[in-house]
Design an enzyme around this catalytic site. Structure first.
Site, mmCIF file in Angstrom:
data_model
loop_
_atom_site.group_PDB
_atom_site.id
_atom_site.type_symbol
_atom_site.label_atom_id
_atom_site.label_comp_id
_atom_site.label_asym_id
_atom_site.label_seq_id
_atom_site.Cartn_x
_atom_site.Cartn_y
_atom_site.Cartn_z
ATOM 1 N N ASP A 46 71.188 47.485 -25.950
ATOM 2 C CA ASP A 46 72.343 47.105 -25.138
ATOM 3 C C ASP A 46 71.978 46.517 -23.787
ATOM 4 O OD1 ASP A 46 74.110 47.956 -27.097
ATOM 5 O OD2 ASP A 46 74.087 50.019 -26.366
ATOM 6 N N ASP A 76 68.373 30.692 -4.667
ATOM 7 C CA ASP A 76 68.537 31.796 -3.710
ATOM 8 C C ASP A 76 67.283 32.659 -3.634
ATOM 9 O OD1 ASP A 76 71.110 31.217 -2.862
ATOM 10 O OD2 ASP A 76 72.049 32.347 -4.476
ATOM 11 N N CYS A 122 86.967 42.287 -25.146
ATOM 12 C CA CYS A 122 85.850 41.993 -26.049
ATOM 13 C C CYS A 122 86.261 41.070 -27.176
ATOM 14 C CB CYS A 122 85.264 43.296 -26.607
ATOM 15 S SG CYS A 122 84.117 44.077 -25.452
ATOM 16 N N ASP A 178 69.321 28.092 1.221
ATOM 17 C CA ASP A 178 69.548 26.937 0.359
ATOM 18 C C ASP A 178 70.930 26.374 0.652
ATOM 19 O OD1 ASP A 178 70.785 29.163 -0.791
ATOM 20 O OD2 ASP A 178 70.654 28.337 -2.811
ATOM 21 N N GLY A 180 72.053 38.489 -21.778
ATOM 22 C CA GLY A 180 73.215 37.838 -21.195
ATOM 23 C C GLY A 180 74.489 38.210 -21.917
#
Length: 757
Positions: free
Chosen positions: A452, A492, A419, A632, A542
């Site tokens: 979170d 995808d 982290c 693809d 993200g």
């Protein structure tokens, strides 16, 4: 490419790709300033060298011989190339405002955008006249005129407004080329007539009497009708009207006079002269703002300079030096324009007149001299050798605040893992705060919540489709990279017939000071979010961490009816189906060539446009026309992905090498042996399947293994639906979509592919 291993501390932004700025790029390529990043903002990838433009019009030079490839030069210099148009400057926040992207921050700014023709004051001119600048638009109109003359059997009249050196030279070049074209077609060259309009009493008023006499004689001998004291007041469809009421037939009007500064400069607060050009000091520095410089035609000095390329070329070296010195806090270098400068003006054929002060010469030898000078200039920016990257960066080289110094020192220290490698809130919160993800009712907790994780409802009757993609940046433009990365990740989902629902970003940023990281992150995520929002996909969160290179990916969730009736898989191929590919191949080869300074900028432009095209509408077209199987085309290349389909379907397929749609430049680069790093592995995977035959000799063969970024969809479609499907695809903008093969049988023990050369 030259790169600085240390963090970016200062940004120099260059607006425009004029002669002075190409010199700045070359200067910083040969001698980088540690901690300094260059960004070039320019609408056109190929910038013409003005000295050779008349020769190009006359047909003496090919397009690439007279254009500097800005994309390639920027790559060589380690600079970011933003193919966009500046429309303003926010000096309060030190940002360049662009037409199609987020604002671009600068520490030092330089403007080299040339002059803009003044057409608004002449009725009809803006709508009907062919302005010499910007040259990219002039070239398109010139090529159209050339085609029109070839096809038109009657007389054509061309009017050129402005009889300065540029207007006269361009008139003679156009006449020479058009007359030669008609002669080659066996037609009367005099069917094209030229009129040259000048509001003063003399042509070439800034040149000496000998030079004027030379060109007066040439124009007379060539049959060009010169109208002196003839100010054009109105441009009509098919005619021009002068101030004294004279009307002259004109099927095409070329405007080569009365230039001014770009209109947006008037809103910057910079000191401008009466014509709207930026007033600069002898250091090429704005009289208003010490952080802004200007050069070339857009710059105006107290000592009046004619708007000529020779000054822009000479200003390049002192401009580059003063940009460096300004960042370092050192005294600036004075630019002294030459009082008597040499002009070599061609007469359309391989003949020219030299003009310097009161002196003048003419002859074929003058043209050869001019040709030698021009070609030597172009070689400086076309013969670019790969250069060893510099290492390290001196934090003390640039004057920094205490906070910036601490951040820069921190960025150079050994980086933590775990982290400890996360990007700090000082970067994340401002960069992400302006993002506006598309709202969806099924997103219960998303990006704006401090929790979170995101909470997303799965609608009744729907099943989830999950995919993830992630890769490092392959271009120096984070905004465009964000668009491509988002398109690649969504592909995808679309290939399987699903609707994109949510996306979670995975970002890697190289260490650096916070202001620069914020800009990179904001640019990249703005581009990505535009693609996600257009697809109806909500960004819900993200993770951002530090790494050696900029990288981006997305975990994407999609929705599909839980009965899976709309699901498109690789395993549904049927005998008799035709194989459709929706996008051209070659992006991997072109990007490899780009990194090696081999590719032309326009090839990379076209490849990026292709990569930024979403496959969402293509997937819809395929479903509407009964697609039986789909995938693809990405990292494994066309052959690798087709092999997956045939194995899953136990099908035999035939692939036509000659039918493959290809990006411009891909075959040229593949023929030279340029390969993506994944190419070898893709080819080795096929080696065990390969049959005998002469297909290896086909020029398209290497591109079967080329890994594609945000590539097209490969689909198996019933033969009876193919024609309608292709029409629909072309109507949706997939103009390269085509049939590349067919499914010959199913029920085989193991799927396989036969290549047809």
């Amino acid at each position: 490419m030259i790169s600085n291993a240390g963090p970016v501390l200062r940004d120099i932004v260059l607006i425009g790709g004029g002669h002075s700025h190409v010199a700045v790029l070359k200067s910083f390529a040969m001698k980088p300033l540690p901690g300094t990043r260059l960004t070039l903002i320019c609408r056109d990838t190929h910038t013409p060298y003005s000295g050779m433009l008349p020769g190009y019009v006359a047909g003496h030079y090919a397009y690439d011989e007279v254009h500097i490839d800005l994309d390639r030069l920027a790559e060589f210099a380690g600079a970011r190339f933003y193919r966009d148009e500046a429309v303003g400057i926010d000096r309060t926040t030190a940002r360049v405002l662009c037409r199609n992207r987020p604002p671009v921050p600068y520490d030092r700014l330089s403007i080299n955008i040339g002059a803009t023709p003044q057409l608004a004051h002449v009725a009809g001119a803006a709508a009907l006249a062919m302005a010499v600048k910007p040259i990219f638009e002039f070239n398109q109109r010139w090529l159209s005129l050339l085609a029109r003359v070839r096809e038109h059997t009657g007389p054509i009249s061309v009017a050129v407004v402005g009889a300065g050196a540029g207007g006269v030279e361009l008139t003679l070049a156009m006449q020479f080329r058009l007359h030669r074209e008609l002669q080659q077609l066996g037609r009367d060259p005099d069917a094209v007539q030229f009129h040259l309009f000048e509001e003063d009493a003399e042509i070439l008023p800034t040149h000496n009497a000998y030079v004027r006499r030379c060109f007066e004689r040439v124009l007379r001998e060539r049959g060009v009708q010169v109208h002196r004291r003839a100010e054009v007041r109105t441009v009509l469809a098919g005619a021009v009207v002068t101030a004294d009421g004279m009307s002259i037939q004109a099927d095409e009007v070329v405007w080569a006079t009365q230039a001014s500064g770009a209109p947006w400069l008037r809103n910057t607060g910079l000191a401008l002269d009466a014509d709207g050009f930026v007033l600069v000091s002898e250091h090429l520095q704005s009289l208003t703002d010490a952080a802004i410089f200007a050069a070339g035609d857009v710059a105006s000095m107290e000592q009046h300079l004619e708007k000529a390329g020779v000054f822009a070329v000479r200003q390049g070296k002192p401009l580059a030096e003063n940009l460096r010195r300004s960042l370092l806090g050192a005294p600036l270098r004075r630019y002294s324009p030459q009082r008597n400068w040499l002009a070599l003006i061609s007469t359309g054929d391989r003949h020219a007149v030299a003009s310097r002060g009161a002196l003048g010469w003419r002859g074929d030898w003058v043209w050869r001299w001019k040709d030698w000078i021009d070609r030597r200039f172009m070689r400086r920016y076309s013969e670019l050798a790969m250069t060893r990257a510099t290492t390290g960066a001196e934090v003390s080289a640039l004057p920094l605040s205490d906070v910036e110094t601490a951040q820069a020192v921190s960025a150079l220290e050994m980086r933590c893992g775990g982290c400890g490698a996360k990007v700090g809130a000082g970067v994340l919160l401002p960069a992400l705060g302006a993002l506006q993800p598309l709202p969806r009712d099924d997103v219960l907790i998303g990006l704006r919540a401090p929790d979170d994780a995101a909470v997303v409802r799965v609608p009744s009757g729907k099943a989830m489709v999950h995919s993830v993609d992630f890769f490092r940046s392959f271009i120096n433009d984070p905004y465009i990279f964000g668009k491509v990365a988002a398109n690649h990740a969504l592909s995808d989902i679309f290939a399987m017939g699903a609707e994109a629902q949510t996306a979670t970003a995975i970002v890697t940023l190289p260490p650096g000071i916070e202001s620069k990281l914020r800009d990179d992150l904001a640019q990249m995520m703005t581009g990505a979010l535009e693609v996600l929002n257009e697809a109806g996909c909500t960004l819900v969160g993200g993770h951002t961490g530090e790494g050696s290179e900029l990288a981006l990916g997305f975990a994407v969730n999609g929705l599909i009816d839980e009965n899976l009736s709309a699901l498109t898989r690789k395993s549904g191929m049927r005998a008799g189906d035709m194989l459709i590919l929706t996008k051209p191949l070659g992006s991997g080869t072109l990007l490899a060539a780009h990194a090696r300074l081999q590719a032309r900028g326009r090839w990379i432009d076209a490849a990026l446009v292709c990569m930024m095209q979403s496959s969402r509408l293509a997937a819809q077209c395929l479903r509407e026309h009964g697609v039986s199987a789909c995938t693809d085309v990405t990292g494994f290349g066309l052959l690798g992905h087709l092999l997956e389909m045939t194995r899953a379907s136990k099908a035999l397929a035939e692939l036509d090498l000659a039918a493959l749609p290809l990006l411009e430049g891909a075959v040229q680069m593949a023929t030279l042996g340029t390969r993506s790093s994944l190419h070898r592995a893709n080819e080795q995977a096929w080696a065990t399947e390969e049959q005998g035959g002469n297909h290896r000799m086909h020029t398209n063969y290497p591109l079967l293994f080329d890994p594609q970024t945000a590539g097209g969809l490969l689909a198996s479609v019933p033969a009876q639906s193919v024609a309608a499907c292709l029409l629909a695809l072309h109507a949706q903008g997939y103009r390269e979509a085509c049939v590349i093969g067919r499914v010959t049988a199913t029920g085989a023990a193991q799927g396989s592919i036969t290549l047809r050369a």
